[in-house]
Design a protein around this motif. Structure first.
Motif, PDB file in Angstrom:
ATOM      1  N   LEU A 198       4.798  -9.704   5.550  1.00 33.38           N
ATOM      2  CA  LEU A 198       4.127  -8.203   5.011  1.00 33.38           C
ATOM      3  C   LEU A 198       3.205  -7.132   5.383  1.00 33.38           C
ATOM      4  O   LEU A 198       3.537  -5.838   5.499  1.00 33.38           O
ATOM      5  CB  LEU A 198       3.025  -8.794   3.382  1.00 33.38           C
ATOM      6  N   LEU A 199       2.604  -7.544   6.903  1.00 33.91           N
ATOM      7  CA  LEU A 199       1.880  -6.631   7.682  1.00 33.91           C
ATOM      8  C   LEU A 199       3.321  -5.885   8.283  1.00 33.91           C
ATOM      9  O   LEU A 199       3.436  -4.614   8.574  1.00 33.91           O
ATOM     10  CB  LEU A 199       1.748  -7.616   8.859  1.00 33.91           C
ATOM     11  N   ALA A 200       4.484  -6.588   8.315  1.00 36.35           N
ATOM     12  CA  ALA A 200       6.185  -5.362   9.309  1.00 36.35           C
ATOM     13  C   ALA A 200       5.777  -4.456   7.802  1.00 36.35           C
ATOM     14  O   ALA A 200       5.669  -3.223   7.964  1.00 36.35           O
ATOM     15  CB  ALA A 200       6.902  -5.969   9.834  1.00 36.35           C
ATOM     16  N   ILE A 201       5.849  -4.570   6.564  1.00 37.80           N
ATOM     17  CA  ILE A 201       6.436  -3.529   5.079  1.00 37.80           C
ATOM     18  C   ILE A 201       4.603  -2.481   5.223  1.00 37.80           C
ATOM     19  O   ILE A 201       5.491  -1.381   5.167  1.00 37.80           O
ATOM     20  CB  ILE A 201       6.509  -4.568   4.210  1.00 37.80           C
ATOM     21  N   SER A 202       4.213  -3.095   5.622  1.00 37.82           N
ATOM     22  CA  SER A 202       2.734  -2.186   4.907  1.00 37.82           C
ATOM     23  C   SER A 202       2.288  -1.150   6.212  1.00 37.82           C
ATOM     24  O   SER A 202       2.305  -0.446   6.588  1.00 37.82           O
ATOM     25  CB  SER A 202       1.400  -2.786   5.282  1.00 37.82           C
ATOM     26  N   MET A 203       3.098  -1.745   7.800  1.00 36.05           N
ATOM     27  CA  MET A 203       2.867  -1.210   9.032  1.00 36.05           C
ATOM     28  C   MET A 203       3.757  -0.125   8.762  1.00 36.05           C
ATOM     29  O   MET A 203       3.339   0.796   9.413  1.00 36.05           O
ATOM     30  CB  MET A 203       3.107  -2.004  10.300  1.00 36.05           C
ATOM     31  N   ILE A 204       5.236  -0.237   8.879  1.00 32.11           N
ATOM     32  CA  ILE A 204       6.300   0.548   8.509  1.00 32.11           C
ATOM     33  C   ILE A 204       5.609   2.189   7.256  1.00 32.11           C
ATOM     34  O   ILE A 204       5.432   3.368   7.372  1.00 32.11           O
ATOM     35  CB  ILE A 204       7.435  -0.072   8.462  1.00 32.11           C
ATOM     36  N   GLY A 205       5.615   0.755   6.473  1.00 35.36           N
ATOM     37  CA  GLY A 205       5.288   2.504   4.853  1.00 35.36           C
ATOM     38  C   GLY A 205       3.637   3.229   5.818  1.00 35.36           C
ATOM     39  O   GLY A 205       4.339   4.234   5.665  1.00 35.36           O
ATOM     40  N   THR A 206       2.860   2.295   6.598  1.00 36.50           N
ATOM     41  CA  THR A 206       1.809   3.250   7.131  1.00 36.50           C
ATOM     42  C   THR A 206       1.974   4.718   7.899  1.00 36.50           C
ATOM     43  O   THR A 206       1.966   5.659   7.706  1.00 36.50           O
ATOM     44  CB  THR A 206       0.607   2.716   7.083  1.00 36.50           C
ATOM     45  N   ALA A 207       3.155   3.750   8.942  1.00 33.59           N
ATOM     46  CA  ALA A 207       3.701   5.235   9.464  1.00 33.59           C
ATOM     47  C   ALA A 207       4.208   5.569   8.826  1.00 33.59           C
ATOM     48  O   ALA A 207       4.626   7.175   9.249  1.00 33.59           O
ATOM     49  CB  ALA A 207       4.498   4.074  10.765  1.00 33.59           C
ATOM     50  N   GLU A 208       5.178   5.709   8.686  1.00 35.49           N
ATOM     51  CA  GLU A 208       6.559   6.981   7.723  1.00 35.49           C
ATOM     52  C   GLU A 208       5.583   7.609   6.540  1.00 35.49           C
ATOM     53  O   GLU A 208       5.978   8.635   6.516  1.00 35.49           O
ATOM     54  CB  GLU A 208       7.446   6.450   6.868  1.00 35.49           C
ATOM     55  N   THR A 209       4.244   7.417   6.283  1.00 32.68           N
ATOM     56  CA  THR A 209       3.474   7.303   5.124  1.00 32.68           C
ATOM     57  C   THR A 209       2.520   9.074   5.803  1.00 32.68           C
ATOM     58  O   THR A 209       2.880  10.106   5.322  1.00 32.68           O
ATOM     59  CB  THR A 209       2.436   6.802   3.724  1.00 32.68           C
TER      60      THR A 209
END
Lengths: 301, 301, 301, 301
Positions: free
Chosen positions: D180-191
């Motif tokens: 979940l951390l990896a998903i949120s991190m990539i999501g934050t980066a692309e957002t």
């Protein structure tokens, strides 16, 4: 014919049953075993010897074919308490036609070699129909000088026997083909669906793709859109063919192999997820081209 | 030949230049316009009339071909302050060979119809080489009874002119083909890479795929792995061919069309992202088969 | 109170209706218009003036709020045949609270400026409940010196009014937040599902995530797993909340914005596809946290 | 203090070294082993007994902690030719703090139980810094009545010791959190990247997300955009922190667990692929928040 030496066959399920029958037809005395005794009965009637364990098969035959549903089953049959390796004879040829993780094939090969025998992986493509008709394709990995010996047996069950390289490469070739197949099939399904929604006639779109760079087996030989081709599962409500649950299994093996070799497979990974979601949504037993149906449904409020 | 009626040509870039030259070769007097005056000079020397605006072209020719880089450019050329529609004659035939959003093609068609003229979308496949050789493929959308008139001109520039249906379906067919192409190419690249890491020889793997259900144009005609085929961009450090940035553009159009029609395109969408990341990582001008190189690099610590 | 100058309100749907009522409550004479006349009736009873077109609203009010379902609707209301711009007065303040493509907001702003008026985009977060309670959040883009004037009106309808920057950034902020929300929600759903299948108690897993780096709003405030939290849609069969179809719409806007700015959004793009597939599978009206239900179903043969 | 019974420690790498030192500090006599003899030297100087094999450790200590890099290493240390199980005493408590496949933890637990000993999996979160400071978090799986005994040791090395359930759930909790951390991190980066390209100030965007439903640990505590926060890897050229290659490893474990349990993890799977591609593109040793840098680069022709 009667002089042929016996061949062991372990795993008489949907695929193993017709494969073993083709060995019988070619005059090989078959030494049979299956974890479900009922599966053997039919072979008893055909004159095969039925045994109590993989070890027993190994005691009576020095060429054995195994056809099992998963990696744990294969491990059990080879290295379990009553496994082949308990009684395998030196110089025996053990051919595993299961579709499993190539890393497991390599493990089994090492264990077999320690006993002085030879292991080859030889997974098949072509489903139950091809198994019955004896025209499976075998992709074979293992020591090259043993390939001819393996081929002699495999040609009784298949029309195409391809040498792929060292142990594990048979599995690798199968997994690779099926991963690309799954990607192309989903790609074809979503492309056809998009084209239809943009106003294109599906037959015309298929024709355009097939004469262009979008062409693939899924578009020109096994089109997933009902009405475009005859004689394919999409023409028969996605019955028959290659089940979604089997495709999901092979894609899982591809994922594990890719993870273990640190290989990026972005679309293969997504294809795995899509077939996994389809299994959870009631498509498990439909042909894998039903992904068109899965993706196309209209939104309804 | 001299008796042929003039044809307007707007957009004399990499593709438009050789296309317009083929019209000249076939004896059509060309009325030329490009937003960059230098682009027209060559045509002046070839005897074409060069004009000051799209409107001027429309005044002097009742058949016009447009070849523009994007939707906003096409809108400007048709409906802008000095656009074609300012002076288009009733009954004119306007053929847009740009690759743009099919929804924009439909908008332009409506605007053109209001002026009593006819609009067709006719995007091409085949790059600059095919444009020079005059063997492009045209995918044509528009009123069917006008197709023959369009075909007369388009066959001067292409060897294959396909009628796809109502306005916008030419764009739809092109976008669909390229989306499936991108998916198959990435799929082929990751599959070949995985196979190689699992110990398969790349030539042998390509051969196995091409005789199996994984077969696709990207595996059998344009294989992305150096050393597998000759005469393809992968044999030439991914130079020439179809640039990654152009593929990313077409996938963007596919995304917009899919979003607007609420069509799920899970792999098409991921393919778009991968080509977008490649553009950001220095692959913009390489052939789109360079995705093999993008994915294959070994991890280094 | 009676001395307040009138405020125009165009778009009296699910959201616009309670928003406009809050303006009435705060003593603003409202000049109302909706494309469906029935939607206006209630406002007539409340003493609002009902008009025949957006242009009529613009004639009678120099501050107008618009709340419309999509980009094409917004274009029509501003620039259509009977649109606001036909009769807008110089110096008017036009606030669009619709959620639309930021590129369209910028187009509208240009058109409005040409008429000597001011345009701001001010999309909201918080659904119908927040609209009724008057505690929406407004994200506002536009010229900074006009922000106070906008805020005066928006605070009647919301508890939080944030200035985001130039025109379009209100939309951008909303789209960005919802894209990250969708990604986190799907991530939380698949993580919880995986944990449960690996033997973890869902409440304990949520607790561990919430004190660790996996923590997010979807895990700690709006957990998608039934039984983990009370008072959230997952505790009520995914009724109420923020509908899947609305999330799919916002993710579509994010895709279009990302495509137009050539920004890679690999997970945002996949999240869009997943909500799109959910809409096609009967989840359109359920809360977007129902993705847990979509992913969790057991495979059945 | 001198009366404390000895504790075995196997695996004295980057993490094991400071962990074992904290045991020493708390007065435990340590029986040490590492496959690289140099790694033990430091401990000899600290008064620890250094042994020749895991079996030797098991002979001298009935509480053992293992901290190993991968599943195969753990198997070797427990069940190998000179593994712990060769000489483990009945009633011993074996705690594995490695991060490995939960299915392997279960296998090891079974083998340990057969010898009359107890196995618990207790992977950690928090990197080398937390290991030194003694404030790691341990997620513990195993028989509940043994938890207190394990906790006594683990609190010497960590500030947070959480009981997760039966054997394997410690691993499961860690894998789930990191997915979940990896998903949120990539999501934050692309957002964040998308917002910046749409004209938003990154600090303002982070503030808006953090007060809205897009909030997550990656946005509010470890923001990946340089200049938004201080004291995080993004403020220091992505040095330090949690390496991309370690995140890729954990995501690989999540993939294998998901594949084996037939759990759809569409975004987790894509996150794995993205970190895999980053490793291949030179980001292996950078902090995993460097995905912002990976995605943001401008396209250059």
């Amino acid at each position: 014919m009667a002089s042929k030496t016996p061949v062991g066959f372990i795993g008489l399920g949907n695929m193993g049953n017709p494969m073993a029958k083709n060995l019988v037809k070619h005059g090989y005395p078959v030494i049979a075993y299956d974890v479900f005794p009922e599966a053997c009965k039919e072979f008893q009637d055909l004159g095969a010897q039925v045994t109590d364990s993989p070890a027993d098969v190994a005691e009576r035959a020095d060429r054995i074919i195994t056809m099992l549903p998963s990696s744990p089953n294969a491990k059990e049959v080879y290295t379990g308490a009553n496994g082949i390796l308990k009684k395998v004879k030196k110089g025996s040829l053990l051919i595993d036609s299961s579709t499993i993780d190539p890393a497991v094939s390599k493990e089994l090969a090492k264990a077999v070699e320690k006993m002085g025998a030879v292991f080859m992986d030889a997974p098949v493509s072509g489903g139950v129909g091809a198994a019955r008709a004896g025209n499976l394709t075998f992709m074979v990995g293992g020591v090259e000088q043993e390939f001819d010996a393996a081929k002699e047996l495999l040609t009784c069950m298949g029309s195409n026997v391809v040498y792929c390289g060292e142990v594990g490469t048979g599995q690798a070739a199968k997994i690779c083909n099926n991963m690309l197949l799954a990607i192309s099939m989903i790609g074809t399904a979503e492309t056809m669906n998009l084209g239809i929604r943009l106003g294109l006639d599906p037959k015309l779109l298929a024709k355009i793709l097939n004469m262009s760079s979008g062409r693939c087996w899924s578009s020109d030989t096994y089109n997933p859109v009902p009405g475009v081709m005859e004689g394919v599962p999409s023409a028969n409500n996605y019955q028959g063919g290659f089940g979604t649950t089997l495709m999901a299994k092979d894609l899982g093996l591809a994922q594990i192999s890719a993870t273990n070799t640190k290989t990026p497979v972005p679309l293969g990974s997504q294809a795995h997820q899509i077939y996994r979601m389809m299994c959870a949504k009631g498509y498990a037993l439909k042909d894998f081209s039903a992904v068109f149906q899965f993706l196309r449904e209209e939104e309804t409020l």
